[in-house]
Design an enzyme around this catalytic site. Structure first.
Site, PDB file in Angstrom:
ATOM      1  N   VAL A 112     -49.297  33.764  43.776  1.00 32.55           N
ATOM      2  CA  VAL A 112     -49.629  33.928  45.188  1.00 32.55           C
ATOM      3  C   VAL A 112     -49.533  35.410  45.497  1.00 32.55           C
ATOM      4  O   VAL A 112     -48.488  36.033  45.305  1.00 32.55           O
ATOM      5  CB  VAL A 112     -48.684  33.112  46.101  1.00 32.55           C
ATOM      6  CG1 VAL A 112     -48.978  33.406  47.574  1.00 32.55           C
ATOM      7  CG2 VAL A 112     -48.824  31.625  45.829  1.00 32.55           C
ATOM      8  N   ALA A 154     -45.979  39.577  46.147  1.00 34.65           N
ATOM      9  CA  ALA A 154     -46.607  38.501  45.369  1.00 34.65           C
ATOM     10  C   ALA A 154     -45.504  37.713  44.672  1.00 34.65           C
ATOM     11  O   ALA A 154     -44.345  38.140  44.651  1.00 34.65           O
ATOM     12  CB  ALA A 154     -47.561  39.086  44.332  1.00 34.65           C
ATOM     13  N   LYS A 155     -45.822  36.582  44.132  1.00 28.99           N
ATOM     14  CA  LYS A 155     -44.884  35.816  43.307  1.00 28.99           C
ATOM     15  C   LYS A 155     -45.708  34.836  42.491  1.00 28.99           C
ATOM     16  O   LYS A 155     -46.797  34.433  42.906  1.00 28.99           O
ATOM     17  CB  LYS A 155     -43.914  35.038  44.213  1.00 28.99           C
ATOM     18  CG  LYS A 155     -42.623  34.655  43.516  1.00 28.99           C
ATOM     19  CD  LYS A 155     -41.688  35.841  43.472  1.00 28.99           C
ATOM     20  CE  LYS A 155     -40.341  35.512  42.926  1.00 28.99           C
ATOM     21  NZ  LYS A 155     -39.375  36.584  43.153  1.00 28.99           N
ATOM     22  N   GLY A 156     -45.196  34.449  41.335  1.00 24.82           N
ATOM     23  CA  GLY A 156     -45.944  33.502  40.513  1.00 24.82           C
ATOM     24  C   GLY A 156     -45.032  32.689  39.640  1.00 24.82           C
ATOM     25  O   GLY A 156     -43.814  32.871  39.649  1.00 24.82           O
ATOM     26  N   ASP A 160     -38.548  36.949  36.440  1.00 26.10           N
ATOM     27  CA  ASP A 160     -37.860  36.165  37.458  1.00 26.10           C
ATOM     28  C   ASP A 160     -37.130  35.053  36.696  1.00 26.10           C
ATOM     29  O   ASP A 160     -36.980  35.146  35.478  1.00 26.10           O
ATOM     30  CB  ASP A 160     -38.914  35.605  38.446  1.00 26.10           C
ATOM     31  CG  ASP A 160     -38.322  35.208  39.778  1.00 26.10           C
ATOM     32  OD1 ASP A 160     -38.271  36.048  40.677  1.00 26.10           O
ATOM     33  OD2 ASP A 160     -37.905  34.040  39.936  1.00 26.10           O
TER      34      ASP A 160
END
Ligand code: NAD
Length: 411
Positions: free
Chosen positions: A56, A101-103, A142
């Protein structure tokens, strides 16, 4: 309340305090782009297995989007969305030139062999390589991913775009990682805590600290607090909890954890019930493990004077209200744990410069960024007569809104 609802609620409160117009409020809430890809890989036994990967990209008004990639069975689009949004506000609070952002990939990394993890990471990178990039979106490790994962992404991405160390941060030092990155989040937590305590004429020395979580962030924070003369009187992790009212010797506790794999039965302290860690009496409580641990069930029993949110969203909005009424001062996650992304930014800068900084320079710059951000938050608190969480949210949201407006709205 889930992470997305809590983050959006804080954002909306900040937007109301700032008097943002409805058009910009809506535009800042909706992610810039949501990517969902199928990643099929052969397992070591030759059978095929498919996983779903997400990225995202929330906002890029202030610069390339930045955020971690997690490998976890419960990677859920709503949570990834909330975490991407948090990254946008966090990078703005830290005043580093990034968006958010992050995924993640919905998988259980411990059930995959190293070669399966490598294949999965390479396939995921192949699917998203034209949507990430040094000036577009820069992933980092992460939960469930690490420096090795970043090395595979770097290698796969470079096959398409040429050698590109700045496309990921949190890399191994040999591939352009930054000195000081491993300790950066914990170190940033301590710099933030010092800035907060200084407001009350206090320092770490002589105060009592309780830390939930003894992984990367919690153990570094504990070590640095101990070095500064703070008394870490209780810590917990997934294996249990240990306490010593005179202060735990953190160097010895780290050795004990390394040799036994557990915090329990440390001969410099007593085992305690991990369920009591958050309500243990102390000056400063540092949740450094999971989200949502402070909630309406336990908030009224918290006996700390200060809470430093090293974990992401450890405090439910309901708990936030209860704690505020009790007069507990909370240093919010979007500021308190920004040390990691700040040193990620330094890593990216070093890669672009093709130059490596000494660790002392990394740590000094981190202190400068964390201290400056704290004073910027305090100034928003003064302007809008709000608590530190709203001070941080209004600071971050205002910076992103200003950048968005300056870019203009013409298509
Ligand atoms: P980590 O995996 O290294 O450590 C997590 C720790 O939490 C471990 O000690 C684990 O045993 C403990 N834990 C898990 N469940 C627990 C439970 N029920 N009770 C007590 N302890 C429990 O992770 P980390 O990198 O230290 O991250 C910790 C938190 O900080 C997460 O919320 C993460 O999102 C946040 N954070 C990390 C970074 C970073 O750079 N590592 C940056 C920003 C935010």
């Amino acid at each position: 309340m889930n992470a997305l609802a809590a983050t959006s609620r804080n954002f909306k409160n900040a937007a109301r305090i700032l008097g943002l117009d409805a058009k910009i409020e809506k535009s800042l809430l909706i992610p810039f782009r949501e990517i969902k890809v199928e990643c099929t890989i052969p397992k070591d036994d030759g059978s095929l297995v498919s996983y779903v990967g997400f990225r995202v990209q929330h906002d890029n008004a202030r610069g390339p989007m930045k955020g971690g990639i997690r490998y976890h069975p419960e990677v859920d689009p709503d949570e990834v969305n909330a975490l991407a949004q948090l990254m946008t506000w966090k990078t703005a609070v830290a005043d580093i030139p990034y968006g958010g952002a992050k995924g993640g990939i919905g998988c259980t990394p411990r059930d995959l062999s190293m070669s399966e993890l490598e294949r999965l990471t390479r396939v995921f990178t192949q699917k998203i390589h034209d949507l990430i990039g040094i000036h577009t979106d820069v992933p980092a490790p992460d939960m469930g991913t690490n420096a090795q994962t970043m090395a595979w992404i770097l290698d796969e991405y470079s096959k398409f775009h040429g050698h590109s160390p700045a496309v990921v941060t949190g890399k191994p030092i040999d591939l352009g990682g930054s000195l000081g990155r491993e300790a950066a989040t914990g170190r940033g937590v301590v710099f933030g805590t010092e800035a907060l305590l200084a407001e009350y004429g206090k320092s770490c020395k002589g105060l009592t600290f309780v830390i939930q979580g003894f992984g990367n962030v919690g153990s570094w924070a504990a070590k640095l607090i101990h070095e500064r003369g703070g008394k870490v009187i209780a810590v917990s992790d997934i294996t249990g909890a240990v306490k010593n009212p005179n202060g735990l010797d953190i160097t010895e506790l780290v050795k004990h954890k390394e040799s036994t794999g557990s915090l329990l039965n440390f001969n410099g302290g007593d085992n305690m019930d991990p369920n009591e860690i958050l309500t243990h009496e102390c000056d400063v409580l540092i949740p450094s493990a999971l989200g949502g641990v402070l909630n309406r069930e336990n908030a009224s029993s918290v006996r700390a004077k200060f809470i430093v949110e090293a974990a992401n969203h450890p405090t439910d909005p309901e708990a936030d209200e209860i704690l505020s009424k009790k007069g507990v001062i909370i240093l919010p996650d979007i500021y308190a744990n920004a040390g990691g992304v700040t040193v990620s930014y330094f890593e990216w800068v070093q890669n672009i410069q093709g130059f490596m900084w000494e660790e002392e320079k990394v740590n000094n710059e981190l202190q400068r960024y964390m201290t400056r951000a704290f004073h910027n938050i305090k100034s928003m608190c003064k302007t809008y007569d709000c608590n530190l969480r709203m001070g941080a949210f209004t600071l971050g949201v205002n910076r992103v809104a200003r950048a968005t407006n300056l870019r203009g709205w013409e298509a």
